[in-house]
Write a protein that holds these residues in place. Structure first.
Motif, mmCIF file in Angstrom:
data_model
loop_
_atom_site.group_PDB
_atom_site.id
_atom_site.type_symbol
_atom_site.label_atom_id
_atom_site.label_comp_id
_atom_site.label_asym_id
_atom_site.label_seq_id
_atom_site.Cartn_x
_atom_site.Cartn_y
_atom_site.Cartn_z
ATOM 1 N N GLY A 58 -9.411 9.230 -13.160
ATOM 2 C CA GLY A 58 -9.138 10.354 -12.269
ATOM 3 C C GLY A 58 -10.455 10.903 -11.758
ATOM 4 N N ARG A 59 -10.601 10.975 -10.457
ATOM 5 C CA ARG A 59 -11.834 11.483 -9.862
ATOM 6 C C ARG A 59 -11.479 12.448 -8.744
ATOM 7 N NH1 ARG A 59 -16.637 7.782 -7.233
ATOM 8 N NH2 ARG A 59 -17.107 7.434 -9.430
ATOM 9 N N LEU A 60 -11.969 13.687 -8.865
ATOM 10 C CA LEU A 60 -11.796 14.693 -7.818
ATOM 11 C C LEU A 60 -13.159 14.982 -7.219
ATOM 12 C CD1 LEU A 60 -9.377 17.193 -9.618
ATOM 13 C CD2 LEU A 60 -8.788 15.522 -7.847
ATOM 14 N N GLN A 61 -13.272 14.866 -5.884
ATOM 15 C CA GLN A 61 -14.537 15.080 -5.195
ATOM 16 C C GLN A 61 -14.340 15.993 -3.995
ATOM 17 O OE1 GLN A 61 -17.367 11.324 -5.961
ATOM 18 N NE2 GLN A 61 -15.836 10.897 -4.407
ATOM 19 N N GLY A 62 -15.395 16.734 -3.659
ATOM 20 C CA GLY A 62 -15.372 17.599 -2.499
ATOM 21 C C GLY A 62 -16.298 17.103 -1.407
ATOM 22 N N SER A 63 -16.589 17.967 -0.436
ATOM 23 C CA SER A 63 -17.511 17.675 0.680
ATOM 24 C C SER A 63 -17.079 16.470 1.502
ATOM 25 C CB SER A 63 -18.944 17.467 0.165
ATOM 26 O OG SER A 63 -19.405 18.614 -0.520
ATOM 27 N N GLY A 64 -15.775 16.199 1.555
ATOM 28 C CA GLY A 64 -15.281 15.121 2.400
ATOM 29 C C GLY A 64 -15.292 13.751 1.780
ATOM 30 N N TYR A 65 -15.684 13.632 0.493
ATOM 31 C CA TYR A 65 -15.698 12.337 -0.174
ATOM 32 C C TYR A 65 -14.349 12.076 -0.840
ATOM 33 C CZ TYR A 65 -20.695 12.515 0.687
ATOM 34 O OH TYR A 65 -21.920 12.586 1.300
ATOM 35 N N TYR A 66 -14.079 10.815 -1.147
ATOM 36 C CA TYR A 66 -12.727 10.447 -1.567
ATOM 37 C C TYR A 66 -12.442 10.822 -3.019
ATOM 38 C CZ TYR A 66 -13.450 6.375 -4.648
ATOM 39 O OH TYR A 66 -13.756 5.562 -5.703
ATOM 40 N N SER A 67 -11.171 11.068 -3.311
ATOM 41 C CA SER A 67 -10.683 11.286 -4.667
ATOM 42 C C SER A 67 -9.662 10.201 -4.981
ATOM 43 C CB SER A 67 -10.030 12.667 -4.793
ATOM 44 O OG SER A 67 -10.958 13.699 -4.500
ATOM 45 N N ARG A 68 -9.420 9.971 -6.286
ATOM 46 C CA ARG A 68 -8.497 8.904 -6.656
ATOM 47 C C ARG A 68 -7.862 9.160 -8.008
ATOM 48 N NH1 ARG A 68 -13.395 5.447 -8.334
ATOM 49 N NH2 ARG A 68 -13.437 5.785 -10.596
ATOM 50 N N PHE A 69 -6.694 8.537 -8.222
ATOM 51 C CA PHE A 69 -6.030 8.474 -9.517
ATOM 52 C C PHE A 69 -5.507 7.055 -9.665
ATOM 53 C CE2 PHE A 69 -5.761 12.872 -8.155
ATOM 54 C CZ PHE A 69 -6.187 13.552 -9.276
ATOM 55 N N THR A 70 -5.937 6.351 -10.717
ATOM 56 C CA THR A 70 -5.559 4.955 -10.877
ATOM 57 C C THR A 70 -5.211 4.655 -12.326
ATOM 58 O OG1 THR A 70 -7.814 4.160 -11.337
ATOM 59 C CG2 THR A 70 -7.145 4.275 -9.022
ATOM 60 N N GLY A 71 -4.481 3.568 -12.498
ATOM 61 C CA GLY A 71 -4.174 3.042 -13.818
ATOM 62 C C GLY A 71 -3.993 1.546 -13.727
ATOM 63 N N GLY A 72 -4.237 0.837 -14.826
ATOM 64 C CA GLY A 72 -4.088 -0.606 -14.782
ATOM 65 C C GLY A 72 -4.417 -1.257 -16.093
ATOM 66 N N TYR A 73 -4.779 -2.545 -16.021
ATOM 67 C CA TYR A 73 -5.032 -3.327 -17.229
ATOM 68 C C TYR A 73 -6.038 -4.417 -16.916
ATOM 69 C CZ TYR A 73 -3.998 -5.534 -21.711
ATOM 70 O OH TYR A 73 -4.098 -6.019 -22.982
ATOM 71 N N ALA A 74 -6.873 -4.755 -17.910
ATOM 72 C CA ALA A 74 -7.846 -5.833 -17.769
ATOM 73 C C ALA A 74 -7.698 -6.797 -18.939
ATOM 74 C CB ALA A 74 -9.268 -5.283 -17.738
ATOM 75 N N PHE A 75 -7.832 -8.085 -18.647
ATOM 76 C CA PHE A 75 -7.829 -9.087 -19.706
ATOM 77 C C PHE A 75 -8.931 -10.100 -19.420
ATOM 78 C CE2 PHE A 75 -4.965 -10.715 -16.474
ATOM 79 C CZ PHE A 75 -5.288 -12.059 -16.386
ATOM 80 N N THR A 76 -9.269 -10.878 -20.437
ATOM 81 C CA THR A 76 -10.371 -11.827 -20.301
ATOM 82 C C THR A 76 -9.894 -13.246 -20.592
ATOM 83 O OG1 THR A 76 -11.072 -11.553 -22.606
ATOM 84 C CG2 THR A 76 -12.066 -10.082 -20.960
#
Length: 330
Positions: free
Chosen positions: A129-147
């Motif tokens: 979760g990333r909240l940003q101001g001054s016109g820059y992007y914000s995001r909320f993500t979820g997922g999975y990684a495997f090797t």
């Protein structure tokens, strides 16, 4: 800058409340214990950066300065000609916490206000979760990684939603990356690559990118190390969130380092190493040259010294001197 100081104090309290262990209640007559530095505290300074510059005005400060807590909490305070950076960050159990105002990288009039929590282990559940101001992007993500291939290859899949300006867009992110290295006599060489795909189904947009890097180093004689690396990125397509649009990129690095021999028991202070580095940024058509002198201080776990460099730009109008404090493992 009273408001900025007040904000920094609030940020300090917020991060420390997440990282510092709860203290047992003490009676009013009890004596406060003496401050004890963590066992690895001084080694953390290897990740600190002293910032100085004269690009359009005076820039000075520090990034990644370790605070004396068991949890590795880093302080950021940098004055730019037109704004301040300030904030706190920490990483624990594959989770990064950050809060503050950060560099915009564009020499604009404002920094980037940011509050972020990101959990990104090499494999397993991912979220951010990333909240940003001054016109820059914000995001909320979820997922999975495997090797795969004995952990040499990593596959990451995330889904989420990003916001920038008037755009709110669900998207997916898929990345496949890995690397390999081996020794050829005295030469150590390595190769890495990554393929990335962003898809925005509502806007019917997608962007793919391919990155690869090569590196090599050798020690032909005792104390002398030669190293070089190159990075390339190729991009196709465009997506709805401007900050997620990657661009073509090339960067080449080369360095030569000579560590002075230490005979017998080292003294409390002495010359430890000299180093020259050159960085070529092909898209910006600029070249940075650094010359470092590092000293051996018996009380410190790393060599520490000063770096003086110069940057040549495309038309020569923005050429500038570069000054910094540098570290090197002993």
């Amino acid at each position: 800058m009273p408001n900025r100081v007040s904000n920094l104090v609030k940020l300090s309290a917020a991060v420390l409340s997440l990282t510092a262990p709860a203290a047992a209640a003490q009676s009013s007559a009890a004596t406060a214990p003496a401050l004890r530095l963590p066992a690895n505290y001084f080694s953390r300074f290897g990740g600190a950066e002293v910032v100085t510059g004269l690009d359009g005005g005076v820039t000075f400060g520090v990034r990644g300065f370790p605070l004396p807590f068991q949890q590795d909490v880093r302080l950021l305070v940098v004055k730019h000609p037109r704004y301040w950076e300030y904030g706190l960050s920490t990483r624990s159990n594959d989770t990064t916490l950050a809060a503050g105002v950060f560099d915009n990288g564009l020499n604009a009039a404002v920094g980037i206000p940011r509050l972020e929590i990101t959990h990104d282990p090499w494999k397993g559940t991912q979220y951010s979760g990333r909240l940003q101001g001054s016109g820059y992007y914000s995001r909320f993500t979820g997922g999975y990684a495997f090797t795969a291939a004995q952990d040499r290859v990593r596959v990451l899949n995330n889904v989420g939603v990003a916001f920038q300006g008037d755009v709110a867009a669900p998207y997916s992110q898929t990345e496949i990356g890995g690397g390999y290295g081996r020794a050829f006599g005295k030469v150590n060489a390595g190769f890495g690559s990554a393929v990335r795909l962003y898809t925005f189904p509502v806007q019917k947009q997608a962007q793919g990118s391919l990155e690869f890097s090569v590196n090599a180093n050798t020690t032909p004689v005792a104390g002398l190390t030669l190293a070089a690396s190159h990075f390339e990125r190729f991009v196709a397509g465009k997506v709805a969130i401007p900050d997620l649009n990657l661009g073509r990129y090339q960067e080449t690095n080369a360095s030569i380092t000579y560590r002075l021999p230490v005979a017998g028991e080292p003294g409390a202070f002495g010359l430890g190493a000299v180093r020259s580095r050159v960085v070529r940024y092909w898209q910006d058509d600029k070249t940075d040259l650094y010359n470092d002198v590092l000293f051996r201080v018996k009380a410190l776990p790393s060599l520490v010294g000063a770096s003086v460099g110069y940057e040549w730009t495309r038309d020569g109008k923005d050429n500038k001197w570069l000054f910094s404090l540098v570290f090197l493992p002993k």
